[in-house]
Design an enzyme around this catalytic site. Structure first.
Site, PDB file in Angstrom:
ATOM      1  N   SER A 112      -4.745 -25.533  23.852  1.00  0.00           N
ATOM      2  CA  SER A 112      -5.673 -26.621  24.160  1.00  0.00           C
ATOM      3  C   SER A 112      -6.192 -26.563  25.590  1.00  0.00           C
ATOM      4  O   SER A 112      -6.830 -25.603  25.988  1.00  0.00           O
ATOM      5  CB  SER A 112      -5.014 -27.965  23.856  1.00  0.00           C
ATOM      6  OG  SER A 112      -5.924 -29.026  23.972  1.00  0.00           O
ATOM      7  N   HIS A 113      -5.878 -27.588  26.384  1.00  0.00           N
ATOM      8  CA  HIS A 113      -6.403 -27.724  27.738  1.00  0.00           C
ATOM      9  C   HIS A 113      -5.546 -27.006  28.767  1.00  0.00           C
ATOM     10  O   HIS A 113      -5.860 -27.038  29.963  1.00  0.00           O
ATOM     11  CB  HIS A 113      -6.483 -29.205  28.108  1.00  0.00           C
ATOM     12  CG  HIS A 113      -5.176 -29.930  27.967  1.00  0.00           C
ATOM     13  ND1 HIS A 113      -4.585 -30.140  26.740  1.00  0.00           N
ATOM     14  CD2 HIS A 113      -4.338 -30.462  28.886  1.00  0.00           C
ATOM     15  CE1 HIS A 113      -3.442 -30.787  26.904  1.00  0.00           C
ATOM     16  NE2 HIS A 113      -3.256 -30.987  28.199  1.00  0.00           N
ATOM     17  N   ASP A 276     -12.801 -28.982  25.897  1.00  0.00           N
ATOM     18  CA  ASP A 276     -11.625 -28.274  26.407  1.00  0.00           C
ATOM     19  C   ASP A 276     -11.450 -26.912  25.753  1.00  0.00           C
ATOM     20  O   ASP A 276     -12.350 -26.405  25.087  1.00  0.00           O
ATOM     21  CB  ASP A 276     -10.384 -29.138  26.207  1.00  0.00           C
ATOM     22  CG  ASP A 276     -10.009 -29.281  24.743  1.00  0.00           C
ATOM     23  OD1 ASP A 276     -10.914 -29.223  23.892  1.00  0.00           O
ATOM     24  OD2 ASP A 276      -8.814 -29.448  24.434  1.00  0.00           O
ATOM     25  N   ASP A 278      -9.833 -25.609  23.111  1.00  0.00           N
ATOM     26  CA  ASP A 278     -10.026 -25.386  21.682  1.00  0.00           C
ATOM     27  C   ASP A 278     -11.087 -26.285  21.057  1.00  0.00           C
ATOM     28  O   ASP A 278     -11.243 -26.304  19.840  1.00  0.00           O
ATOM     29  CB  ASP A 278      -8.702 -25.534  20.933  1.00  0.00           C
ATOM     30  CG  ASP A 278      -8.125 -26.934  21.014  1.00  0.00           C
ATOM     31  OD1 ASP A 278      -8.402 -27.640  21.994  1.00  0.00           O
ATOM     32  OD2 ASP A 278      -7.379 -27.329  20.090  1.00  0.00           O
ATOM     33  N   ASP A 280     -11.419 -29.658  20.945  1.00  0.00           N
ATOM     34  CA  ASP A 280     -11.128 -30.929  20.287  1.00  0.00           C
ATOM     35  C   ASP A 280     -11.192 -32.132  21.228  1.00  0.00           C
ATOM     36  O   ASP A 280     -11.156 -33.271  20.766  1.00  0.00           O
ATOM     37  CB  ASP A 280      -9.779 -30.887  19.559  1.00  0.00           C
ATOM     38  CG  ASP A 280      -8.583 -30.671  20.480  1.00  0.00           C
ATOM     39  OD1 ASP A 280      -8.789 -30.503  21.696  1.00  0.00           O
ATOM     40  OD2 ASP A 280      -7.441 -30.677  19.976  1.00  0.00           O
ATOM     41  N   ARG A 281     -11.304 -31.901  22.528  1.00  0.00           N
ATOM     42  CA  ARG A 281     -11.406 -33.020  23.475  1.00  0.00           C
ATOM     43  C   ARG A 281     -12.820 -33.122  24.028  1.00  0.00           C
ATOM     44  O   ARG A 281     -13.593 -32.166  23.965  1.00  0.00           O
ATOM     45  CB  ARG A 281     -10.416 -32.833  24.627  1.00  0.00           C
ATOM     46  CG  ARG A 281      -8.973 -32.796  24.180  1.00  0.00           C
ATOM     47  CD  ARG A 281      -8.028 -32.781  25.370  1.00  0.00           C
ATOM     48  NE  ARG A 281      -6.646 -32.700  24.924  1.00  0.00           N
ATOM     49  CZ  ARG A 281      -5.622 -33.184  25.600  1.00  0.00           C
ATOM     50  NH1 ARG A 281      -5.803 -33.790  26.757  1.00  0.00           N
ATOM     51  NH2 ARG A 281      -4.394 -33.062  25.135  1.00  0.00           N
ATOM     52  N   LYS A 375      -9.225 -34.266  16.085  1.00  0.00           N
ATOM     53  CA  LYS A 375     -10.151 -34.788  17.081  1.00  0.00           C
ATOM     54  C   LYS A 375     -11.229 -33.729  17.305  1.00  0.00           C
ATOM     55  O   LYS A 375     -11.002 -32.543  17.088  1.00  0.00           O
ATOM     56  CB  LYS A 375      -9.440 -35.153  18.375  1.00  0.00           C
ATOM     57  CG  LYS A 375      -8.525 -34.117  18.983  1.00  0.00           C
ATOM     58  CD  LYS A 375      -7.850 -34.709  20.221  1.00  0.00           C
ATOM     59  CE  LYS A 375      -6.820 -33.764  20.830  1.00  0.00           C
ATOM     60  NZ  LYS A 375      -5.544 -33.751  20.096  1.00  0.00           N
TER      61      LYS A 375
END
Length: 542
Positions: A112-113, A276, A278, A280-281, A375
């Site tokens: 992710s982030h 981010d 991947d 999703d944010r 998300k």
């Protein structure tokens, strides 16, 4: 030829809220990655004749692990695998492909982030047939399998060309290398009024999107520049890089400071956004105003009826417990069902799957809807662009009008990152042990009404989740929340959340940290943060 490789368990393969995240060096340990992949397949049921979706955010080690997944999947009897070209697939795109093509599940390679590169982080996450993240019973099952594994099965074949679209094969298992963007972009075009956005662009709407050299770049170029017609250059840092340009792909005020500064400048665009690692944010910024994720969720819910894909209505909404209660006020006025869940997207999935909610979100820059069970950063940004286009108002006006109608929830999160794990746990234990003694105490002019540990009772499967954060609730409606985050790979992260409601429009234009200054001091005093964490200030403030 199928080989059975003798191995032994690794004690640290317990997936957290978002899969297994470790340093790249750990995943490079012989048998480590293979063990975990085999454990996923051992736990998740018969794979013979089934389809799997595989992709990642392009970070260092992404393609090597995809090759391992393909060979282990072939050895475990999968009939077919769909892989994004170059190994690229955003998390929401994987969720959509699982649903659309009725796959057995999906493996997402991302942290992710978290930072990338050879010295950075890597992650493996499993999504189930609904498209959503594996629930706790599955992640616990994967861990149990990882602790008793004695061998893994793998096809002894050469690597697949991940850059060639079309069909290939490993030992009878079909592999389809697909355009990672097309299906997802088509879905967005069904949900949103692209023509209204195109008209707003023609009328002068200016936009800047920072892809942070992460997975969203190809999606943003296709959707924002090609399909919607924003000028070339609207998307910056659009090429995914293994180290994300040697920066954290985390859309917050620290790592997206340049974008925020641009939107706060006189010559900045009307609207800005970032996503981010991947995809999703999301971070959304109006000209002259930073929009908190909590306010964003509330505003999207209040205006969802304006958007093509949501005109039928909102069944309900949900937020994670630490997220601001701004959405609660929207739900009350519009008579939406409201649910409060622990942090972790998987807790929304039962509600989404049963049709109990339409929109949901977390304060950690995650927002989504029933279109996929993840998300979705670009979805949230398109939702904003659609509302801006339909109303003809600026983001600043939309936010201020929302505050006037519903009141403003001053809200902030203070992160203390990479602190000593033992010290962080001791701090939380000390506070937990004092919870019963806090109600009735007056501190800084605020009287504590209730103090507890949040426990979640899932209304769908009746499961119970403990240890989800400590809450200090004040008589005037303010609150402070303390929790340990499970998304880091080094040390511990302590998150402290402060919230205060303001109904008076005259008092809604204060600086957030100033408006919350008393609560910030109370949190420091109650939690003994400086004493336990040996920090004079948070690492990140959002």
């Amino acid at each position: 030829m199928i080989q059975a490789i003798i191995t032994k368990p690794f004690a640290d393969q317990d997936p957290g809220t978002s899969g297994l995240r470790k340093k790249v060096k750990i995943f490079e340990t012989p048998h480590y990655t293979e063990n975990f992949i085999q454990s996923i397949f051992d736990c998740t049921g018969k794979s013979k004749g089934k389809r799997l979706i595989v992709g990642g955010d392009g970070r260092f080690f992404n393609q090597q692990v995809i090759q391992k997944v393909l060979k282990i999947a072939a050895a475990n009897g999968f009939a077919s695998i769909m892989v994004g070209k170059g190994g690229i697939l955003s998390t929401p795109a994987v969720s959509h492909l699982i649903q659309k093509y009725k796959a057995h599940g999906g493996i997402i390679l991302s942290a992710s982030h978290n930072p990338g590169g050879s010295d950075g982080d890597f992650g493996i996450k499993y999504n189930i047939a609904s498209g959503g993240p594996a629930p706790e019973k599955v992640t616990k099952g994967i861990y149990a399998c990882s602790q008793k594994i004695r061998c893994y099965r793998i096809a002894n074949v050469g690597d697949i060309d991940l850059d060639r679209l079309g069909h290939q094969e490993i030992g009878g298992m079909k592999i389809e290398i697909v355009d990672p963007v097309r299906d997802y972009a088509d879905l967005m075009e069904k949900l949103f009024d692209f023509q209204a956005i195109r008209q707003a662009i023609a009328d002068g709407l200016r936009f800047r999107f920072d892809a942070m050299h992460a997975v969203s770049g190809p999606y943003a170029h296709e959707i924002f520049e090609k399909r919607l017609g924003f000028p070339t250059g609207t998307v910056i840092k659009g090429q995914p890089l293994p180290d994300f340009g040697n920066k954290n792909p985390d859309p917050n005020p620290v790592h997206a400071k340049d974008l925020i500064d641009l939107l706060m400048s006189d010559g900045g665009p009307d609207f800005g956004a970032a996503s981010d690692g991947d995809g999703d944010r999301n971070l959304v910024i109006g000209k002259g105003i930073f929009i908190t994720p909590s306010d964003s969720l509330a505003i999207l819910a209040a205006n969802a009826h304006l958007v093509k894909g949501y005109r039928a209505g909102v069944a309900g909404v949900a937020r994670s417990m630490p997220t601001s209660t701004a959405i609660d006020r929207v739900a009350k006025k519009h008579r939406f069902f409201l649910y409060e869940t622990p942090t972790g997207w998987k807790f929304f999935c039962n509600l989404l799957d049963m049709g109990l909610i339409t929109l949901c979100g977390e304060e950690s820059f995650g927002t989504g809807s029933s279109h996929v069970l993840e998300k979705d950063g670009l979805w949230a940004i398109l939702m904003w662009l659609n509302i801006l286009s339909i109303t003809g108002k600026s983001a600043l006006d939309i936010v201020r009008n929302h505050w006037r109608e519903y009141g403003r929830n001053y809200y902030s999160r203070h992160d203390y990152e990479e602190v000593d794990t033992a010290a962080a746990k001791e701090m939380m234990k000390n506070l937990h042990d004092r919870l019963e003694s806090l109600p009735g105490m007056e501190i800084g002019g605020f009287k504590i009404e209730k103090a507890d540990e949040f426990v979640y009772h899932d209304p769908v499967d009746c499961s119970v989740s403990h240890n989800q954060g400590l809450r200090i609730l004040f008589k005037n409606g303010s609150r402070i929340v303390f929790r340990l985050s499970g998304t880091g790979t080094q040390g511990a992260t302590v998150r402290v959340y402060m919230e205060r409601y303001e109904a008076d429009p005259v008092l809604q234009e204060q600086n957030t940290q100033k408006a919350l200054s008393t609560l910030i001091s109370i949190a420091d005093e109650i939690g003994n943060l400086k004493l336990y964490l040996n920090r004079n200030a948070p690492t990140v403030i959002t």
